[in-house]
Design a protein around this motif. Structure first.
Motif, PDB file in Angstrom:
ATOM      1  N   ASP A   1       0.799  -1.216   0.000  1.00 46.57           N
ATOM      2  CA  ASP A   1       0.000   0.000   0.000  1.00 46.57           C
ATOM      3  C   ASP A   1       0.839   1.277   0.000  1.00 46.57           C
TER       4      ASP A   1
ATOM      5  N   GLY B   1       0.737   3.829   1.846  1.00 46.60           N
ATOM      6  CA  GLY B   1      -0.031   5.046   2.081  1.00 46.60           C
ATOM      7  C   GLY B   1      -0.963   5.424   0.951  1.00 46.60           C
TER       8      GLY B   1
ATOM      9  N   THR C   1      -3.804   3.956  -0.258  1.00 39.01           N
ATOM     10  CA  THR C   1      -5.245   3.919  -0.020  1.00 39.01           C
ATOM     11  C   THR C   1      -5.684   5.010   0.956  1.00 39.01           C
ATOM     12  N   ALA C   2      -4.865   5.332   1.920  1.00 33.79           N
ATOM     13  CA  ALA C   2      -5.221   6.415   2.838  1.00 33.79           C
ATOM     14  C   ALA C   2      -5.325   7.734   2.084  1.00 33.79           C
TER      15      ALA C   2
ATOM     16  N   HIS D   1      -8.514   7.561  -0.013  1.00 29.11           N
ATOM     17  CA  HIS D   1      -9.666   7.710   0.879  1.00 29.11           C
ATOM     18  C   HIS D   1      -9.908   9.171   1.187  1.00 29.11           C
ATOM     19  N   ASP D   2      -8.854   9.893   1.553  1.00 29.28           N
ATOM     20  CA  ASP D   2      -8.994  11.311   1.876  1.00 29.28           C
ATOM     21  C   ASP D   2      -9.418  12.115   0.642  1.00 29.28           C
TER      22      ASP D   2
ATOM     23  N   ALA E   1      -8.181  -2.587   1.685  1.00 29.04           N
ATOM     24  CA  ALA E   1      -8.124  -1.703   2.855  1.00 29.04           C
ATOM     25  C   ALA E   1      -9.506  -1.371   3.403  1.00 29.04           C
ATOM     26  N   TYR E   2     -10.500  -1.184   2.512  1.00 33.35           N
ATOM     27  CA  TYR E   2     -11.810  -0.688   2.960  1.00 33.35           C
ATOM     28  C   TYR E   2     -12.975  -1.629   2.665  1.00 33.35           C
TER      29      TYR E   2
END
Length: 266
Positions: free
Chosen positions: A161, A163, A165-166, A169-170, A203-204
Motif C-alpha cells: 500500500d 499510504g 489507499t489512505a 480515501h482522503d 483496505a476498505y
C-alpha cells in the motif's frame, strides 16, 4: 423490430458496447479490429466462423479475436445480445500486464453467467456515464473473460500500500460530489487502475466507486432533512439523474429517498 444501440464515450477510446435487439437483420461476412466479447440474452444467434456454422442460445457467450471473419444472423424470430468491442492496442493500458492474452481459442464457451452479468453492469454504466464506475466495471469484465477464456494468468496481488489507499480515501472524502475517473485516481498515486481497485478493496472492503456512492448516500441523508428536493440533492451529489439517485439510495439504505424523508419527519 430494431432496438440496436452502440454505446461509446469520447474519453474511453477503442471501447464500444453494442446492445442488439432485432428481428430479420443479417450481417454479411466481416471482421472487427477489436476483441469481441458477447452474451446472448434472448433468442438464438447464428453465424459462420472458422469454417463452421454455429447456433448460440440464450445464456451462452460469443467471443471473437481481432480480424476474425464471420457472418451474423438471428436463428430465432427475435435476438437480443450485448457485445463489447475492445481494440487490441488498448489492452496493455487497460489490463496493466506485461504478458497479454493469447486470444480466444473457443468462440462460444460455457460460462456460469458472470461474464453476462458483468456486461449488464457495464451497459448500465455506459448509459449513466459515471467514469469511475464505468472504468471499474470494464476492467472487471476484461480480467474475468481473458483469465477464463483468453489464456491470461490470474493477476498477482497489488503491490504494498505505501499510504496509497489512505491518500485515495482522503481524496474521495474531499471530492465525493465531483465526477472522478479511475484513470484520474490512478494518476494521483502513480499506480495502474487495477492496482488501485485491489488495494482500496483490501483496505476498505469495497472498490473506490462503491465507496464514493456510499459517501454520497451518507451526505444525501443529511441533505434530505433540509428543504432541498430529491432532484436537487441528486444533482448536487453528482448522480446521473433522480432515478439513479433513488436506486442507489435504496441499494444502500433499503428505502427510497422519499421514504427516508417521510420517516425522519414523523
Amino acid at each position: 423490430m430494431d432496438g440496436n444501440r452502440l454505446l461509446s464515450k469520447t474519453w474511453l477510446p477503442g471501447v464500444e458496447l453494442f446492445h442488439a435487439d432485432f428481428s430479420g437483420l443479417t450481417f454479411a461476412r466481416h471482421s472487427h479490429d477489436a476483441f469481441a466479447i458477447g452474451a446472448i440474452l434472448q433468442g438464438v444467434g447464428g453465424y459462420q466462423c472458422r469454417g463452421q456454422r454455429h447456433a448460440l442460445p440464450a445464456g451462452t457467450l460469443s467471443l471473437m479475436n481481432p480480424e476474425e471473419a464471420h457472418t451474423g444472423h438471428a436463428e430465432s424470430a427475435r435476438l437480443v445480445y450485448r457485445m463489447l468491442y475492445v481494440e487490441e492496442s488498448r489492452l496493455p493500458t487497460l489490463l496493466g500486464r506485461k504478458r497479454l492474452p493469447d486470444g480466444f481459442r473457443c468462440i462460444n464457451p460455457n460460462d456460469d453467467g458472470q461474464v453476462a452479468a458483468g456486461l449488464a453492469r457495464l451497459a448500465t454504466e455506459f448509459e449513466r456515464g459515471d467514469a469511475l464506475a464505468l472504468e471499474s466495471e470494464l476492467l472487471a469484465v476484461l480480467e474475468l473473460v481473458f483469465v477464463r477464456h483468453g489464456g491470461l494468468r490470474t493477476a498477482r496481488p497489488a503491490p504494498r500500500d505505501g499510504g496509497v489507499t489512505a491518500f485515495l480515501h482522503d481524496y474521495l472524502e474531499a471530492h465525493y460530489a465531483q465526477a472522478i475517473s479511475l484513470e484520474q485516481l490512478a494518476g494521483l498515486v502513480q499506480r495502474h487502475p487495477r492496482h488501485v481497485i485491489e488495494a482500496f478493496r483490501r483496505a476498505y472492503g469495497v472498490p473506490p466507486h462503491t465507496y464514493l456512492l456510499q459517501r454520497r448516500v451518507r451526505e444525501a441523508k443529511r441533505l434530505l432533512l433540509s428543504e432541498q428536493t430529491s432532484l436537487d440533492v441528486a444533482l448536487s451529489l453528482g448522480f446521473y439523474d433522480q432515478a439513479h439517485f433513488s436506486g442507489t439510495f435504496k441499494r444502500f439504505t433499503g428505502v427510497t429517498p422519499g421514504q427516508y424523508r417521510r420517516s425522519a419527519a414523523t
